[in-house]
Design a protein around this motif. Structure first.
Motif, PDB file in Angstrom:
ATOM      1  N   GLU A   1      -0.808 -13.031  -0.599  1.00 12.61           N
ATOM      2  CA  GLU A   1      -2.172 -12.790  -1.071  1.00 12.61           C
ATOM      3  C   GLU A   1      -2.538 -13.791  -2.168  1.00 12.61           C
ATOM      4  O   GLU A   1      -3.634 -14.353  -2.161  1.00 12.61           O
ATOM      5  CB  GLU A   1      -2.307 -11.362  -1.605  1.00 12.61           C
ATOM      6  CG  GLU A   1      -3.713 -11.054  -2.078  1.00 12.61           C
ATOM      7  CD  GLU A   1      -3.873  -9.626  -2.545  1.00 12.61           C
ATOM      8  OE1 GLU A   1      -4.609  -9.426  -3.521  1.00 12.61           O
ATOM      9  OE2 GLU A   1      -3.272  -8.726  -1.939  1.00 12.61           O
TER      10      GLU A   1
ATOM     11  N   SER B 177     -13.654 -10.670  -0.951  1.00 11.23           N
ATOM     12  CA  SER B 177     -12.515  -9.765  -0.816  1.00 11.23           C
ATOM     13  C   SER B 177     -11.412 -10.473  -0.035  1.00 11.23           C
ATOM     14  O   SER B 177     -11.637 -11.512   0.592  1.00 11.23           O
ATOM     15  CB  SER B 177     -12.930  -8.490  -0.080  1.00 11.23           C
ATOM     16  OG  SER B 177     -13.197  -8.777   1.275  1.00 11.23           O
ATOM     17  N   LEU B 178     -10.235  -9.899  -0.063  1.00 11.54           N
ATOM     18  CA  LEU B 178      -9.121 -10.468   0.695  1.00 11.54           C
ATOM     19  C   LEU B 178      -9.453 -10.497   2.186  1.00 11.54           C
ATOM     20  O   LEU B 178      -9.128 -11.459   2.881  1.00 11.54           O
ATOM     21  CB  LEU B 178      -7.832  -9.674   0.454  1.00 11.54           C
ATOM     22  CG  LEU B 178      -6.600 -10.182   1.170  1.00 11.54           C
ATOM     23  CD1 LEU B 178      -6.300 -11.624   0.758  1.00 11.54           C
ATOM     24  CD2 LEU B 178      -5.412  -9.304   0.880  1.00 11.54           C
ATOM     25  N   GLY B 179     -10.158  -9.481   2.667  1.00  6.25           N
ATOM     26  CA  GLY B 179     -10.566  -9.443   4.066  1.00  6.25           C
ATOM     27  C   GLY B 179     -11.487 -10.603   4.416  1.00  6.25           C
ATOM     28  O   GLY B 179     -11.363 -11.216   5.476  1.00  6.25           O
ATOM     29  N   ASP B 180     -12.413 -10.921   3.502  1.00  8.47           N
ATOM     30  CA  ASP B 180     -13.313 -12.068   3.722  1.00  8.47           C
ATOM     31  C   ASP B 180     -12.530 -13.363   3.787  1.00  8.47           C
ATOM     32  O   ASP B 180     -12.760 -14.210   4.656  1.00  8.47           O
ATOM     33  CB  ASP B 180     -14.360 -12.169   2.601  1.00  8.47           C
ATOM     34  CG  ASP B 180     -15.296 -10.973   2.554  1.00  8.47           C
ATOM     35  OD1 ASP B 180     -15.458 -10.307   3.601  1.00  8.47           O
ATOM     36  OD2 ASP B 180     -15.856 -10.722   1.473  1.00  8.47           O
TER      37      ASP B 180
ATOM     38  N   ASP C 106       0.834  -1.204   0.000  1.00  7.66           N
ATOM     39  CA  ASP C 106       0.000   0.000   0.000  1.00  7.66           C
ATOM     40  C   ASP C 106       0.864   1.248   0.000  1.00  7.66           C
ATOM     41  O   ASP C 106       1.768   1.395   0.829  1.00  7.66           O
ATOM     42  CB  ASP C 106      -0.929   0.016   1.214  1.00  7.66           C
ATOM     43  CG  ASP C 106      -1.922  -1.124   1.188  1.00  7.66           C
ATOM     44  OD1 ASP C 106      -2.329  -1.523   0.081  1.00  7.66           O
ATOM     45  OD2 ASP C 106      -2.270  -1.626   2.277  1.00  7.66           O
TER      46      ASP C 106
ATOM     47  N   LEU D 174      -9.230 -13.842   4.381  1.00  8.06           N
ATOM     48  CA  LEU D 174      -8.347 -13.919   5.551  1.00  8.06           C
ATOM     49  C   LEU D 174      -9.155 -14.040   6.838  1.00  8.06           C
ATOM     50  O   LEU D 174      -8.742 -14.732   7.768  1.00  8.06           O
ATOM     51  CB  LEU D 174      -7.409 -12.714   5.600  1.00  8.06           C
ATOM     52  CG  LEU D 174      -6.377 -12.656   4.479  1.00  8.06           C
ATOM     53  CD1 LEU D 174      -5.547 -11.375   4.585  1.00  8.06           C
ATOM     54  CD2 LEU D 174      -5.470 -13.865   4.502  1.00  8.06           C
ATOM     55  N   GLY D 175     -10.302 -13.376   6.891  1.00 10.20           N
ATOM     56  CA  GLY D 175     -11.154 -13.484   8.077  1.00 10.20           C
ATOM     57  C   GLY D 175     -11.604 -14.916   8.305  1.00 10.20           C
ATOM     58  O   GLY D 175     -11.579 -15.426   9.425  1.00 10.20           O
TER      59      GLY D 175
END
Length: 150
Positions: free
Chosen positions: A116, A131-134, A75, A136-137
């Motif tokens: 990732e 999403s990546l958050g989903d 980022d 990884l969560g």
């Protein structure tokens, strides 16, 4: 001993030859076969923080290298070398290991991108709408459940 000249009755010696050459005797600890090579993940210790990036030493070796500002995180907002401190340890991926040129390059960003890609391959595709958050969560919840079961 570097050289013997019998005619002049001289020998040439060097102190550098007594020390291990980090490019021929590189061990990165717990890597698969212990060899440091392109693509391997290493732990680095921050030696110096500069405006353009970080001067780091690969832990377990005498190799030092410079991580440019744009190779610190993926980022753009986190590409601030000043958020690191001397002595801090960071994981990075070896992007270049050239014994002939005696050069090593490591990148935190390359490690993040590879992690990732691995997560997407393991837990779902980018086209699945997750999403990546989903992803990884879900992975963290599964890990927590496994830890609680122990």
């Amino acid at each position: 001993m570097l050289d013997v000249d019998v005619e002049k009755e001289r020998i040439a010696i060097g102190i550098k030859q007594l020390a291990n050459d980090p490019f021929t005797a590189t061990k990165a600890g717990e890597e698969g076969d212990g060899e440091l090579r392109k693509g391997s993940v290493v732990t680095c210790e921050v030696v110096e923080v500069k405006d353009g990036g970080l001067e780091v030493k690969v832990v377990g070796t005498e190799l030092t290298t410079f991580i440019k500002r744009n190779e610190i995180p993926r980022d753009r907002g986190d590409q601030r070398p000043e958020r690191f401190s001397v002595g801090e340890k960071v994981d990075a991926r070896v992007t270049q290991f050239d014994r002939k040129a005696r050069k090593i390059a490591v990148s935190i960003k390359a490690l993040e991108v590879a992690e990732e890609k691995e997560a997407i391959a393991q837990y779902g595709s980018a086209d699945s709408g997750a999403s990546l958050g989903d992803i990884l969560g879900a992975a963290l919840k599964a890990r927590d459940k496994a830890d609680k079961a122990k």
